[in-house]
Design a protein around this motif. Structure first.
Motif: not given
Length: 305
Positions: A18-21, A47-50, A194-199, A252-255
């Motif tokens: 996962v990365f942002s901005d 499994d995936f990238i966001v 069953q919400v485990l995590l919000c990102v 660095q490019a944070m992720s």
């Protein structure tokens, strides 16, 4: 393209990057930052990238950005950020990302991934989509999640699946006009679910909170901390650092890797460095901005389920 897609894997662990901005258009080294993110992605079986929003301007010349991520052969899920809306209408954004709706869900190994669109505002009791900085007008309430999307989210949570929520704006940041304005109403929807995590992204900083038993992670920018108002407040700082345009770049490019199994959520962050100018140089000695830490890092966390 992204509505209720499911794919199967026998493994019980769900691995993502996962990365942002990234703000590809705003810096000279945008291509290198993408390559750094892709290089990190190749080091694990994902499994995936966001992308949590503000990836790039969704225009034809930036199709190369989109193609770089797709060439990896891993499902790539975008979230709409406020800067995608600076010059483009929602229909243009959806076309660029091959999305049929601005919010959607995906099933991954039995878990539900829910991707929200928080780029809405309320003015004179009317809900509007972000477009050309209209949310910066006086008397606007922003960001919000509109009524229609809230209704959709309620339906998505009714199936009882374990879920992870992704959004551009935070659902917990109380700093003025940073977090989703109706965030408390949204969090109430998570009760007994069953919400485990919000990102989320957007805040260009690093933060983690536990609210009513649910973890909320703010993912730092893949590019820079934005502290324009801090520089603008002082003529001396403005004269010395106007060339930064309010951006203190990370080297660095944070992720972050996010790994979920039946027992734990493991967030594997990273440590970084500032470039030539640091918060100390602009007299921001506590390394806090917009309610979050702007240390050049994404913190790691081990969260028991």
């Amino acid at each position: 393209m992204y509505d209720n897609i499911s794919y199967y894997d026998r493994s019980r662990k769900r691995n993502s990057l996962v990365f942002s901005d990234l703000h590809y258009d705003e810096v000279a080294d945008g291509d290198k930052r993408i390559d750094d993110i892709l290089s990190r992605a190749r080091k694990k079986e994902l499994d995936f990238i966001v992308s949590l929003g503000d990836l790039c301007r969704p225009v034809n010349e930036n199709q190369k950005v989109w193609k770089k991520f797709h060439a990896l052969g891993i499902p790539f899920y975008p979230v709409i950020g406020n800067h995608e809306t600076d010059d483009c209408k929602l229909s243009e954004i959806l076309e660029f990302f091959s999305m049929s709706k601005p919010y959607y869900s995906v099933i991954c190994k039995g878990y539900k991934l829910i991707f929200l669109n928080t780029c809405y505002m309320r003015k004179d009791e009317q809900e509007e989509i972000y477009y050309k900085n209209n949310y910066k007008k006086n008397s606007c309430i922003y960001p919000i999640i509109p009524a229609q999307e809230i209704q959709w989210l309620q339906e998505e949570l009714r199936d009882g699946r374990k879920s992870v929520i992704f959004s551009h704006h935070s659902l917990v940041n109380d700093f003025e006009k940073r977090g989703v304005d109706n965030r408390e109403d949204i969090r109430k929807l998570f009760a007994q679910k069953q919400v485990l995590l919000c990102v989320n992204g957007h805040d260009h900083g690093d933060d983690y909170a536990l609210v009513d038993g649910i973890s909320y992670l703010t993912v730092n920018s893949a590019n820079y901390a934005w502290v324009g108002r801090q520089i603008a407040r002082c003529q001396g700082l403005q004269e010395k650092y106007s060339y930064l345009h309010g951006m203190l770049q990370y080297k660095q490019a944070m992720s972050a890797y996010i790994e979920i199994d039946d027992r734990t959520i493991r967030i594997c962050g990273m440590e970084g460095e500032y470039g030539s100018v640091t918060p100390d140089d602009i007299e921001l000695y506590d390394y806090k901005w917009n309610g979050v830490s702007i240390k050049p890092q994404i913190s790691s966390h081990l969260i028991p389920l």
